[in-house]
Design a protein around this motif. Sequence first.
Motif, short mmCIF file in Angstrom:
data_model
loop_
_atom_site.label_atom_id
_atom_site.label_comp_id
_atom_site.label_asym_id
_atom_site.label_seq_id
_atom_site.Cartn_x
_atom_site.Cartn_y
_atom_site.Cartn_z
N VAL A 1 19.02 -1.80 1.30
CA VAL A 1 19.10 -2.21 2.70
C VAL A 1 19.49 -3.68 2.80
O VAL A 1 20.38 -4.05 3.59
N LEU A 2 18.85 -4.53 2.03
CA LEU A 2 19.16 -5.96 2.07
C LEU A 2 20.62 -6.21 1.67
O LEU A 2 21.32 -7.00 2.31
N ARG B 1 0.84 -1.20 0.00
CA ARG B 1 0.00 0.00 0.00
C ARG B 1 0.88 1.26 0.00
O ARG B 1 0.58 2.22 -0.66
N ILE B 2 1.94 1.23 0.79
CA ILE B 2 2.88 2.34 0.88
C ILE B 2 4.28 1.74 0.90
O ILE B 2 4.58 0.87 1.71
N GLY B 3 5.12 2.18 -0.01
CA GLY B 3 6.50 1.70 -0.02
C GLY B 3 6.62 0.25 -0.44
O GLY B 3 5.80 -0.28 -1.18
N SER C 1 10.80 2.55 -1.01
CA SER C 1 10.75 2.10 -2.41
C SER C 1 11.43 0.75 -2.54
O SER C 1 12.20 0.33 -1.67
N SER C 2 11.17 0.09 -3.66
CA SER C 2 11.83 -1.19 -3.94
C SER C 2 13.33 -1.00 -4.07
O SER C 2 14.12 -1.86 -3.65
N THR C 3 13.74 0.13 -4.61
CA THR C 3 15.17 0.42 -4.74
C THR C 3 15.83 0.48 -3.38
O THR C 3 16.87 -0.15 -3.14
N ARG C 4 15.23 1.23 -2.46
CA ARG C 4 15.80 1.35 -1.12
C ARG C 4 15.78 0.01 -0.40
O ARG C 4 16.72 -0.34 0.31
#
Length: 156
Positions: free
Chosen positions: A125-126, A69-71, A118-121
Motif C-alpha cells: 500500500v505504501l 494486535r491484529i495485522g 499483514s506487513s507485506t500488504r
Amino acid sequence: KQSAQRINLNDLEKRLLDAFQRGLPLSPTPYRDMAETLGTSEALVLKILKRLQNLGVISRIGPVFKPKRIGASTLAAMSVPPEKLDQVASVISSYHEVNHNYERENIYNLWFVVTAPSSTRLGEVLSEMEQVTGYPILNLPLIKQHHIDLGFPLWC
C-alpha cells in the motif's frame, strides 16, 4: 484534510457522534442499537451517517484495533507542495487502509495512519501510494505505544 467550510450539526447528529465516537455496539444490529439509544429509527441513523460521510465530517465507520494486535499498521507522513495538498490528501483518503489524514505545519505536512492485514500488504500500500502520488512517504512504525484519547465533545 478538509477545507475550512463550517458544517452545522443538529442536536441528533451531535448526540450520535458524541455517543458513538468511542464505541459502536458489538451486535448483529449495531445501527438499530444506536437508534434505540438515541430514541430514533435505524433508517434515520443510517441517513445521518451517510450525510456526514458525504460532507466529509466523518471518513469511515468501523473498528480501530490496538497496534500490533491484529495485522500491521504505521504512521506515515509526506511532504507535499501546499498547492497539491488537497489533491494528494484525497488520493490518500481513497485507500480503505487509511481512516483519516491531517495537515501539519511542517516540512512533512500530510500525516496518516495505514493499517493492513499483514506487513507485506502494508508495504504494498505504501509503495502504491508513492507511485500514484509521486511523493515519497516517511514510514514511522510504532516502537512504543502511547494511548491518546482522540474523542472530543461536540457540545462546545
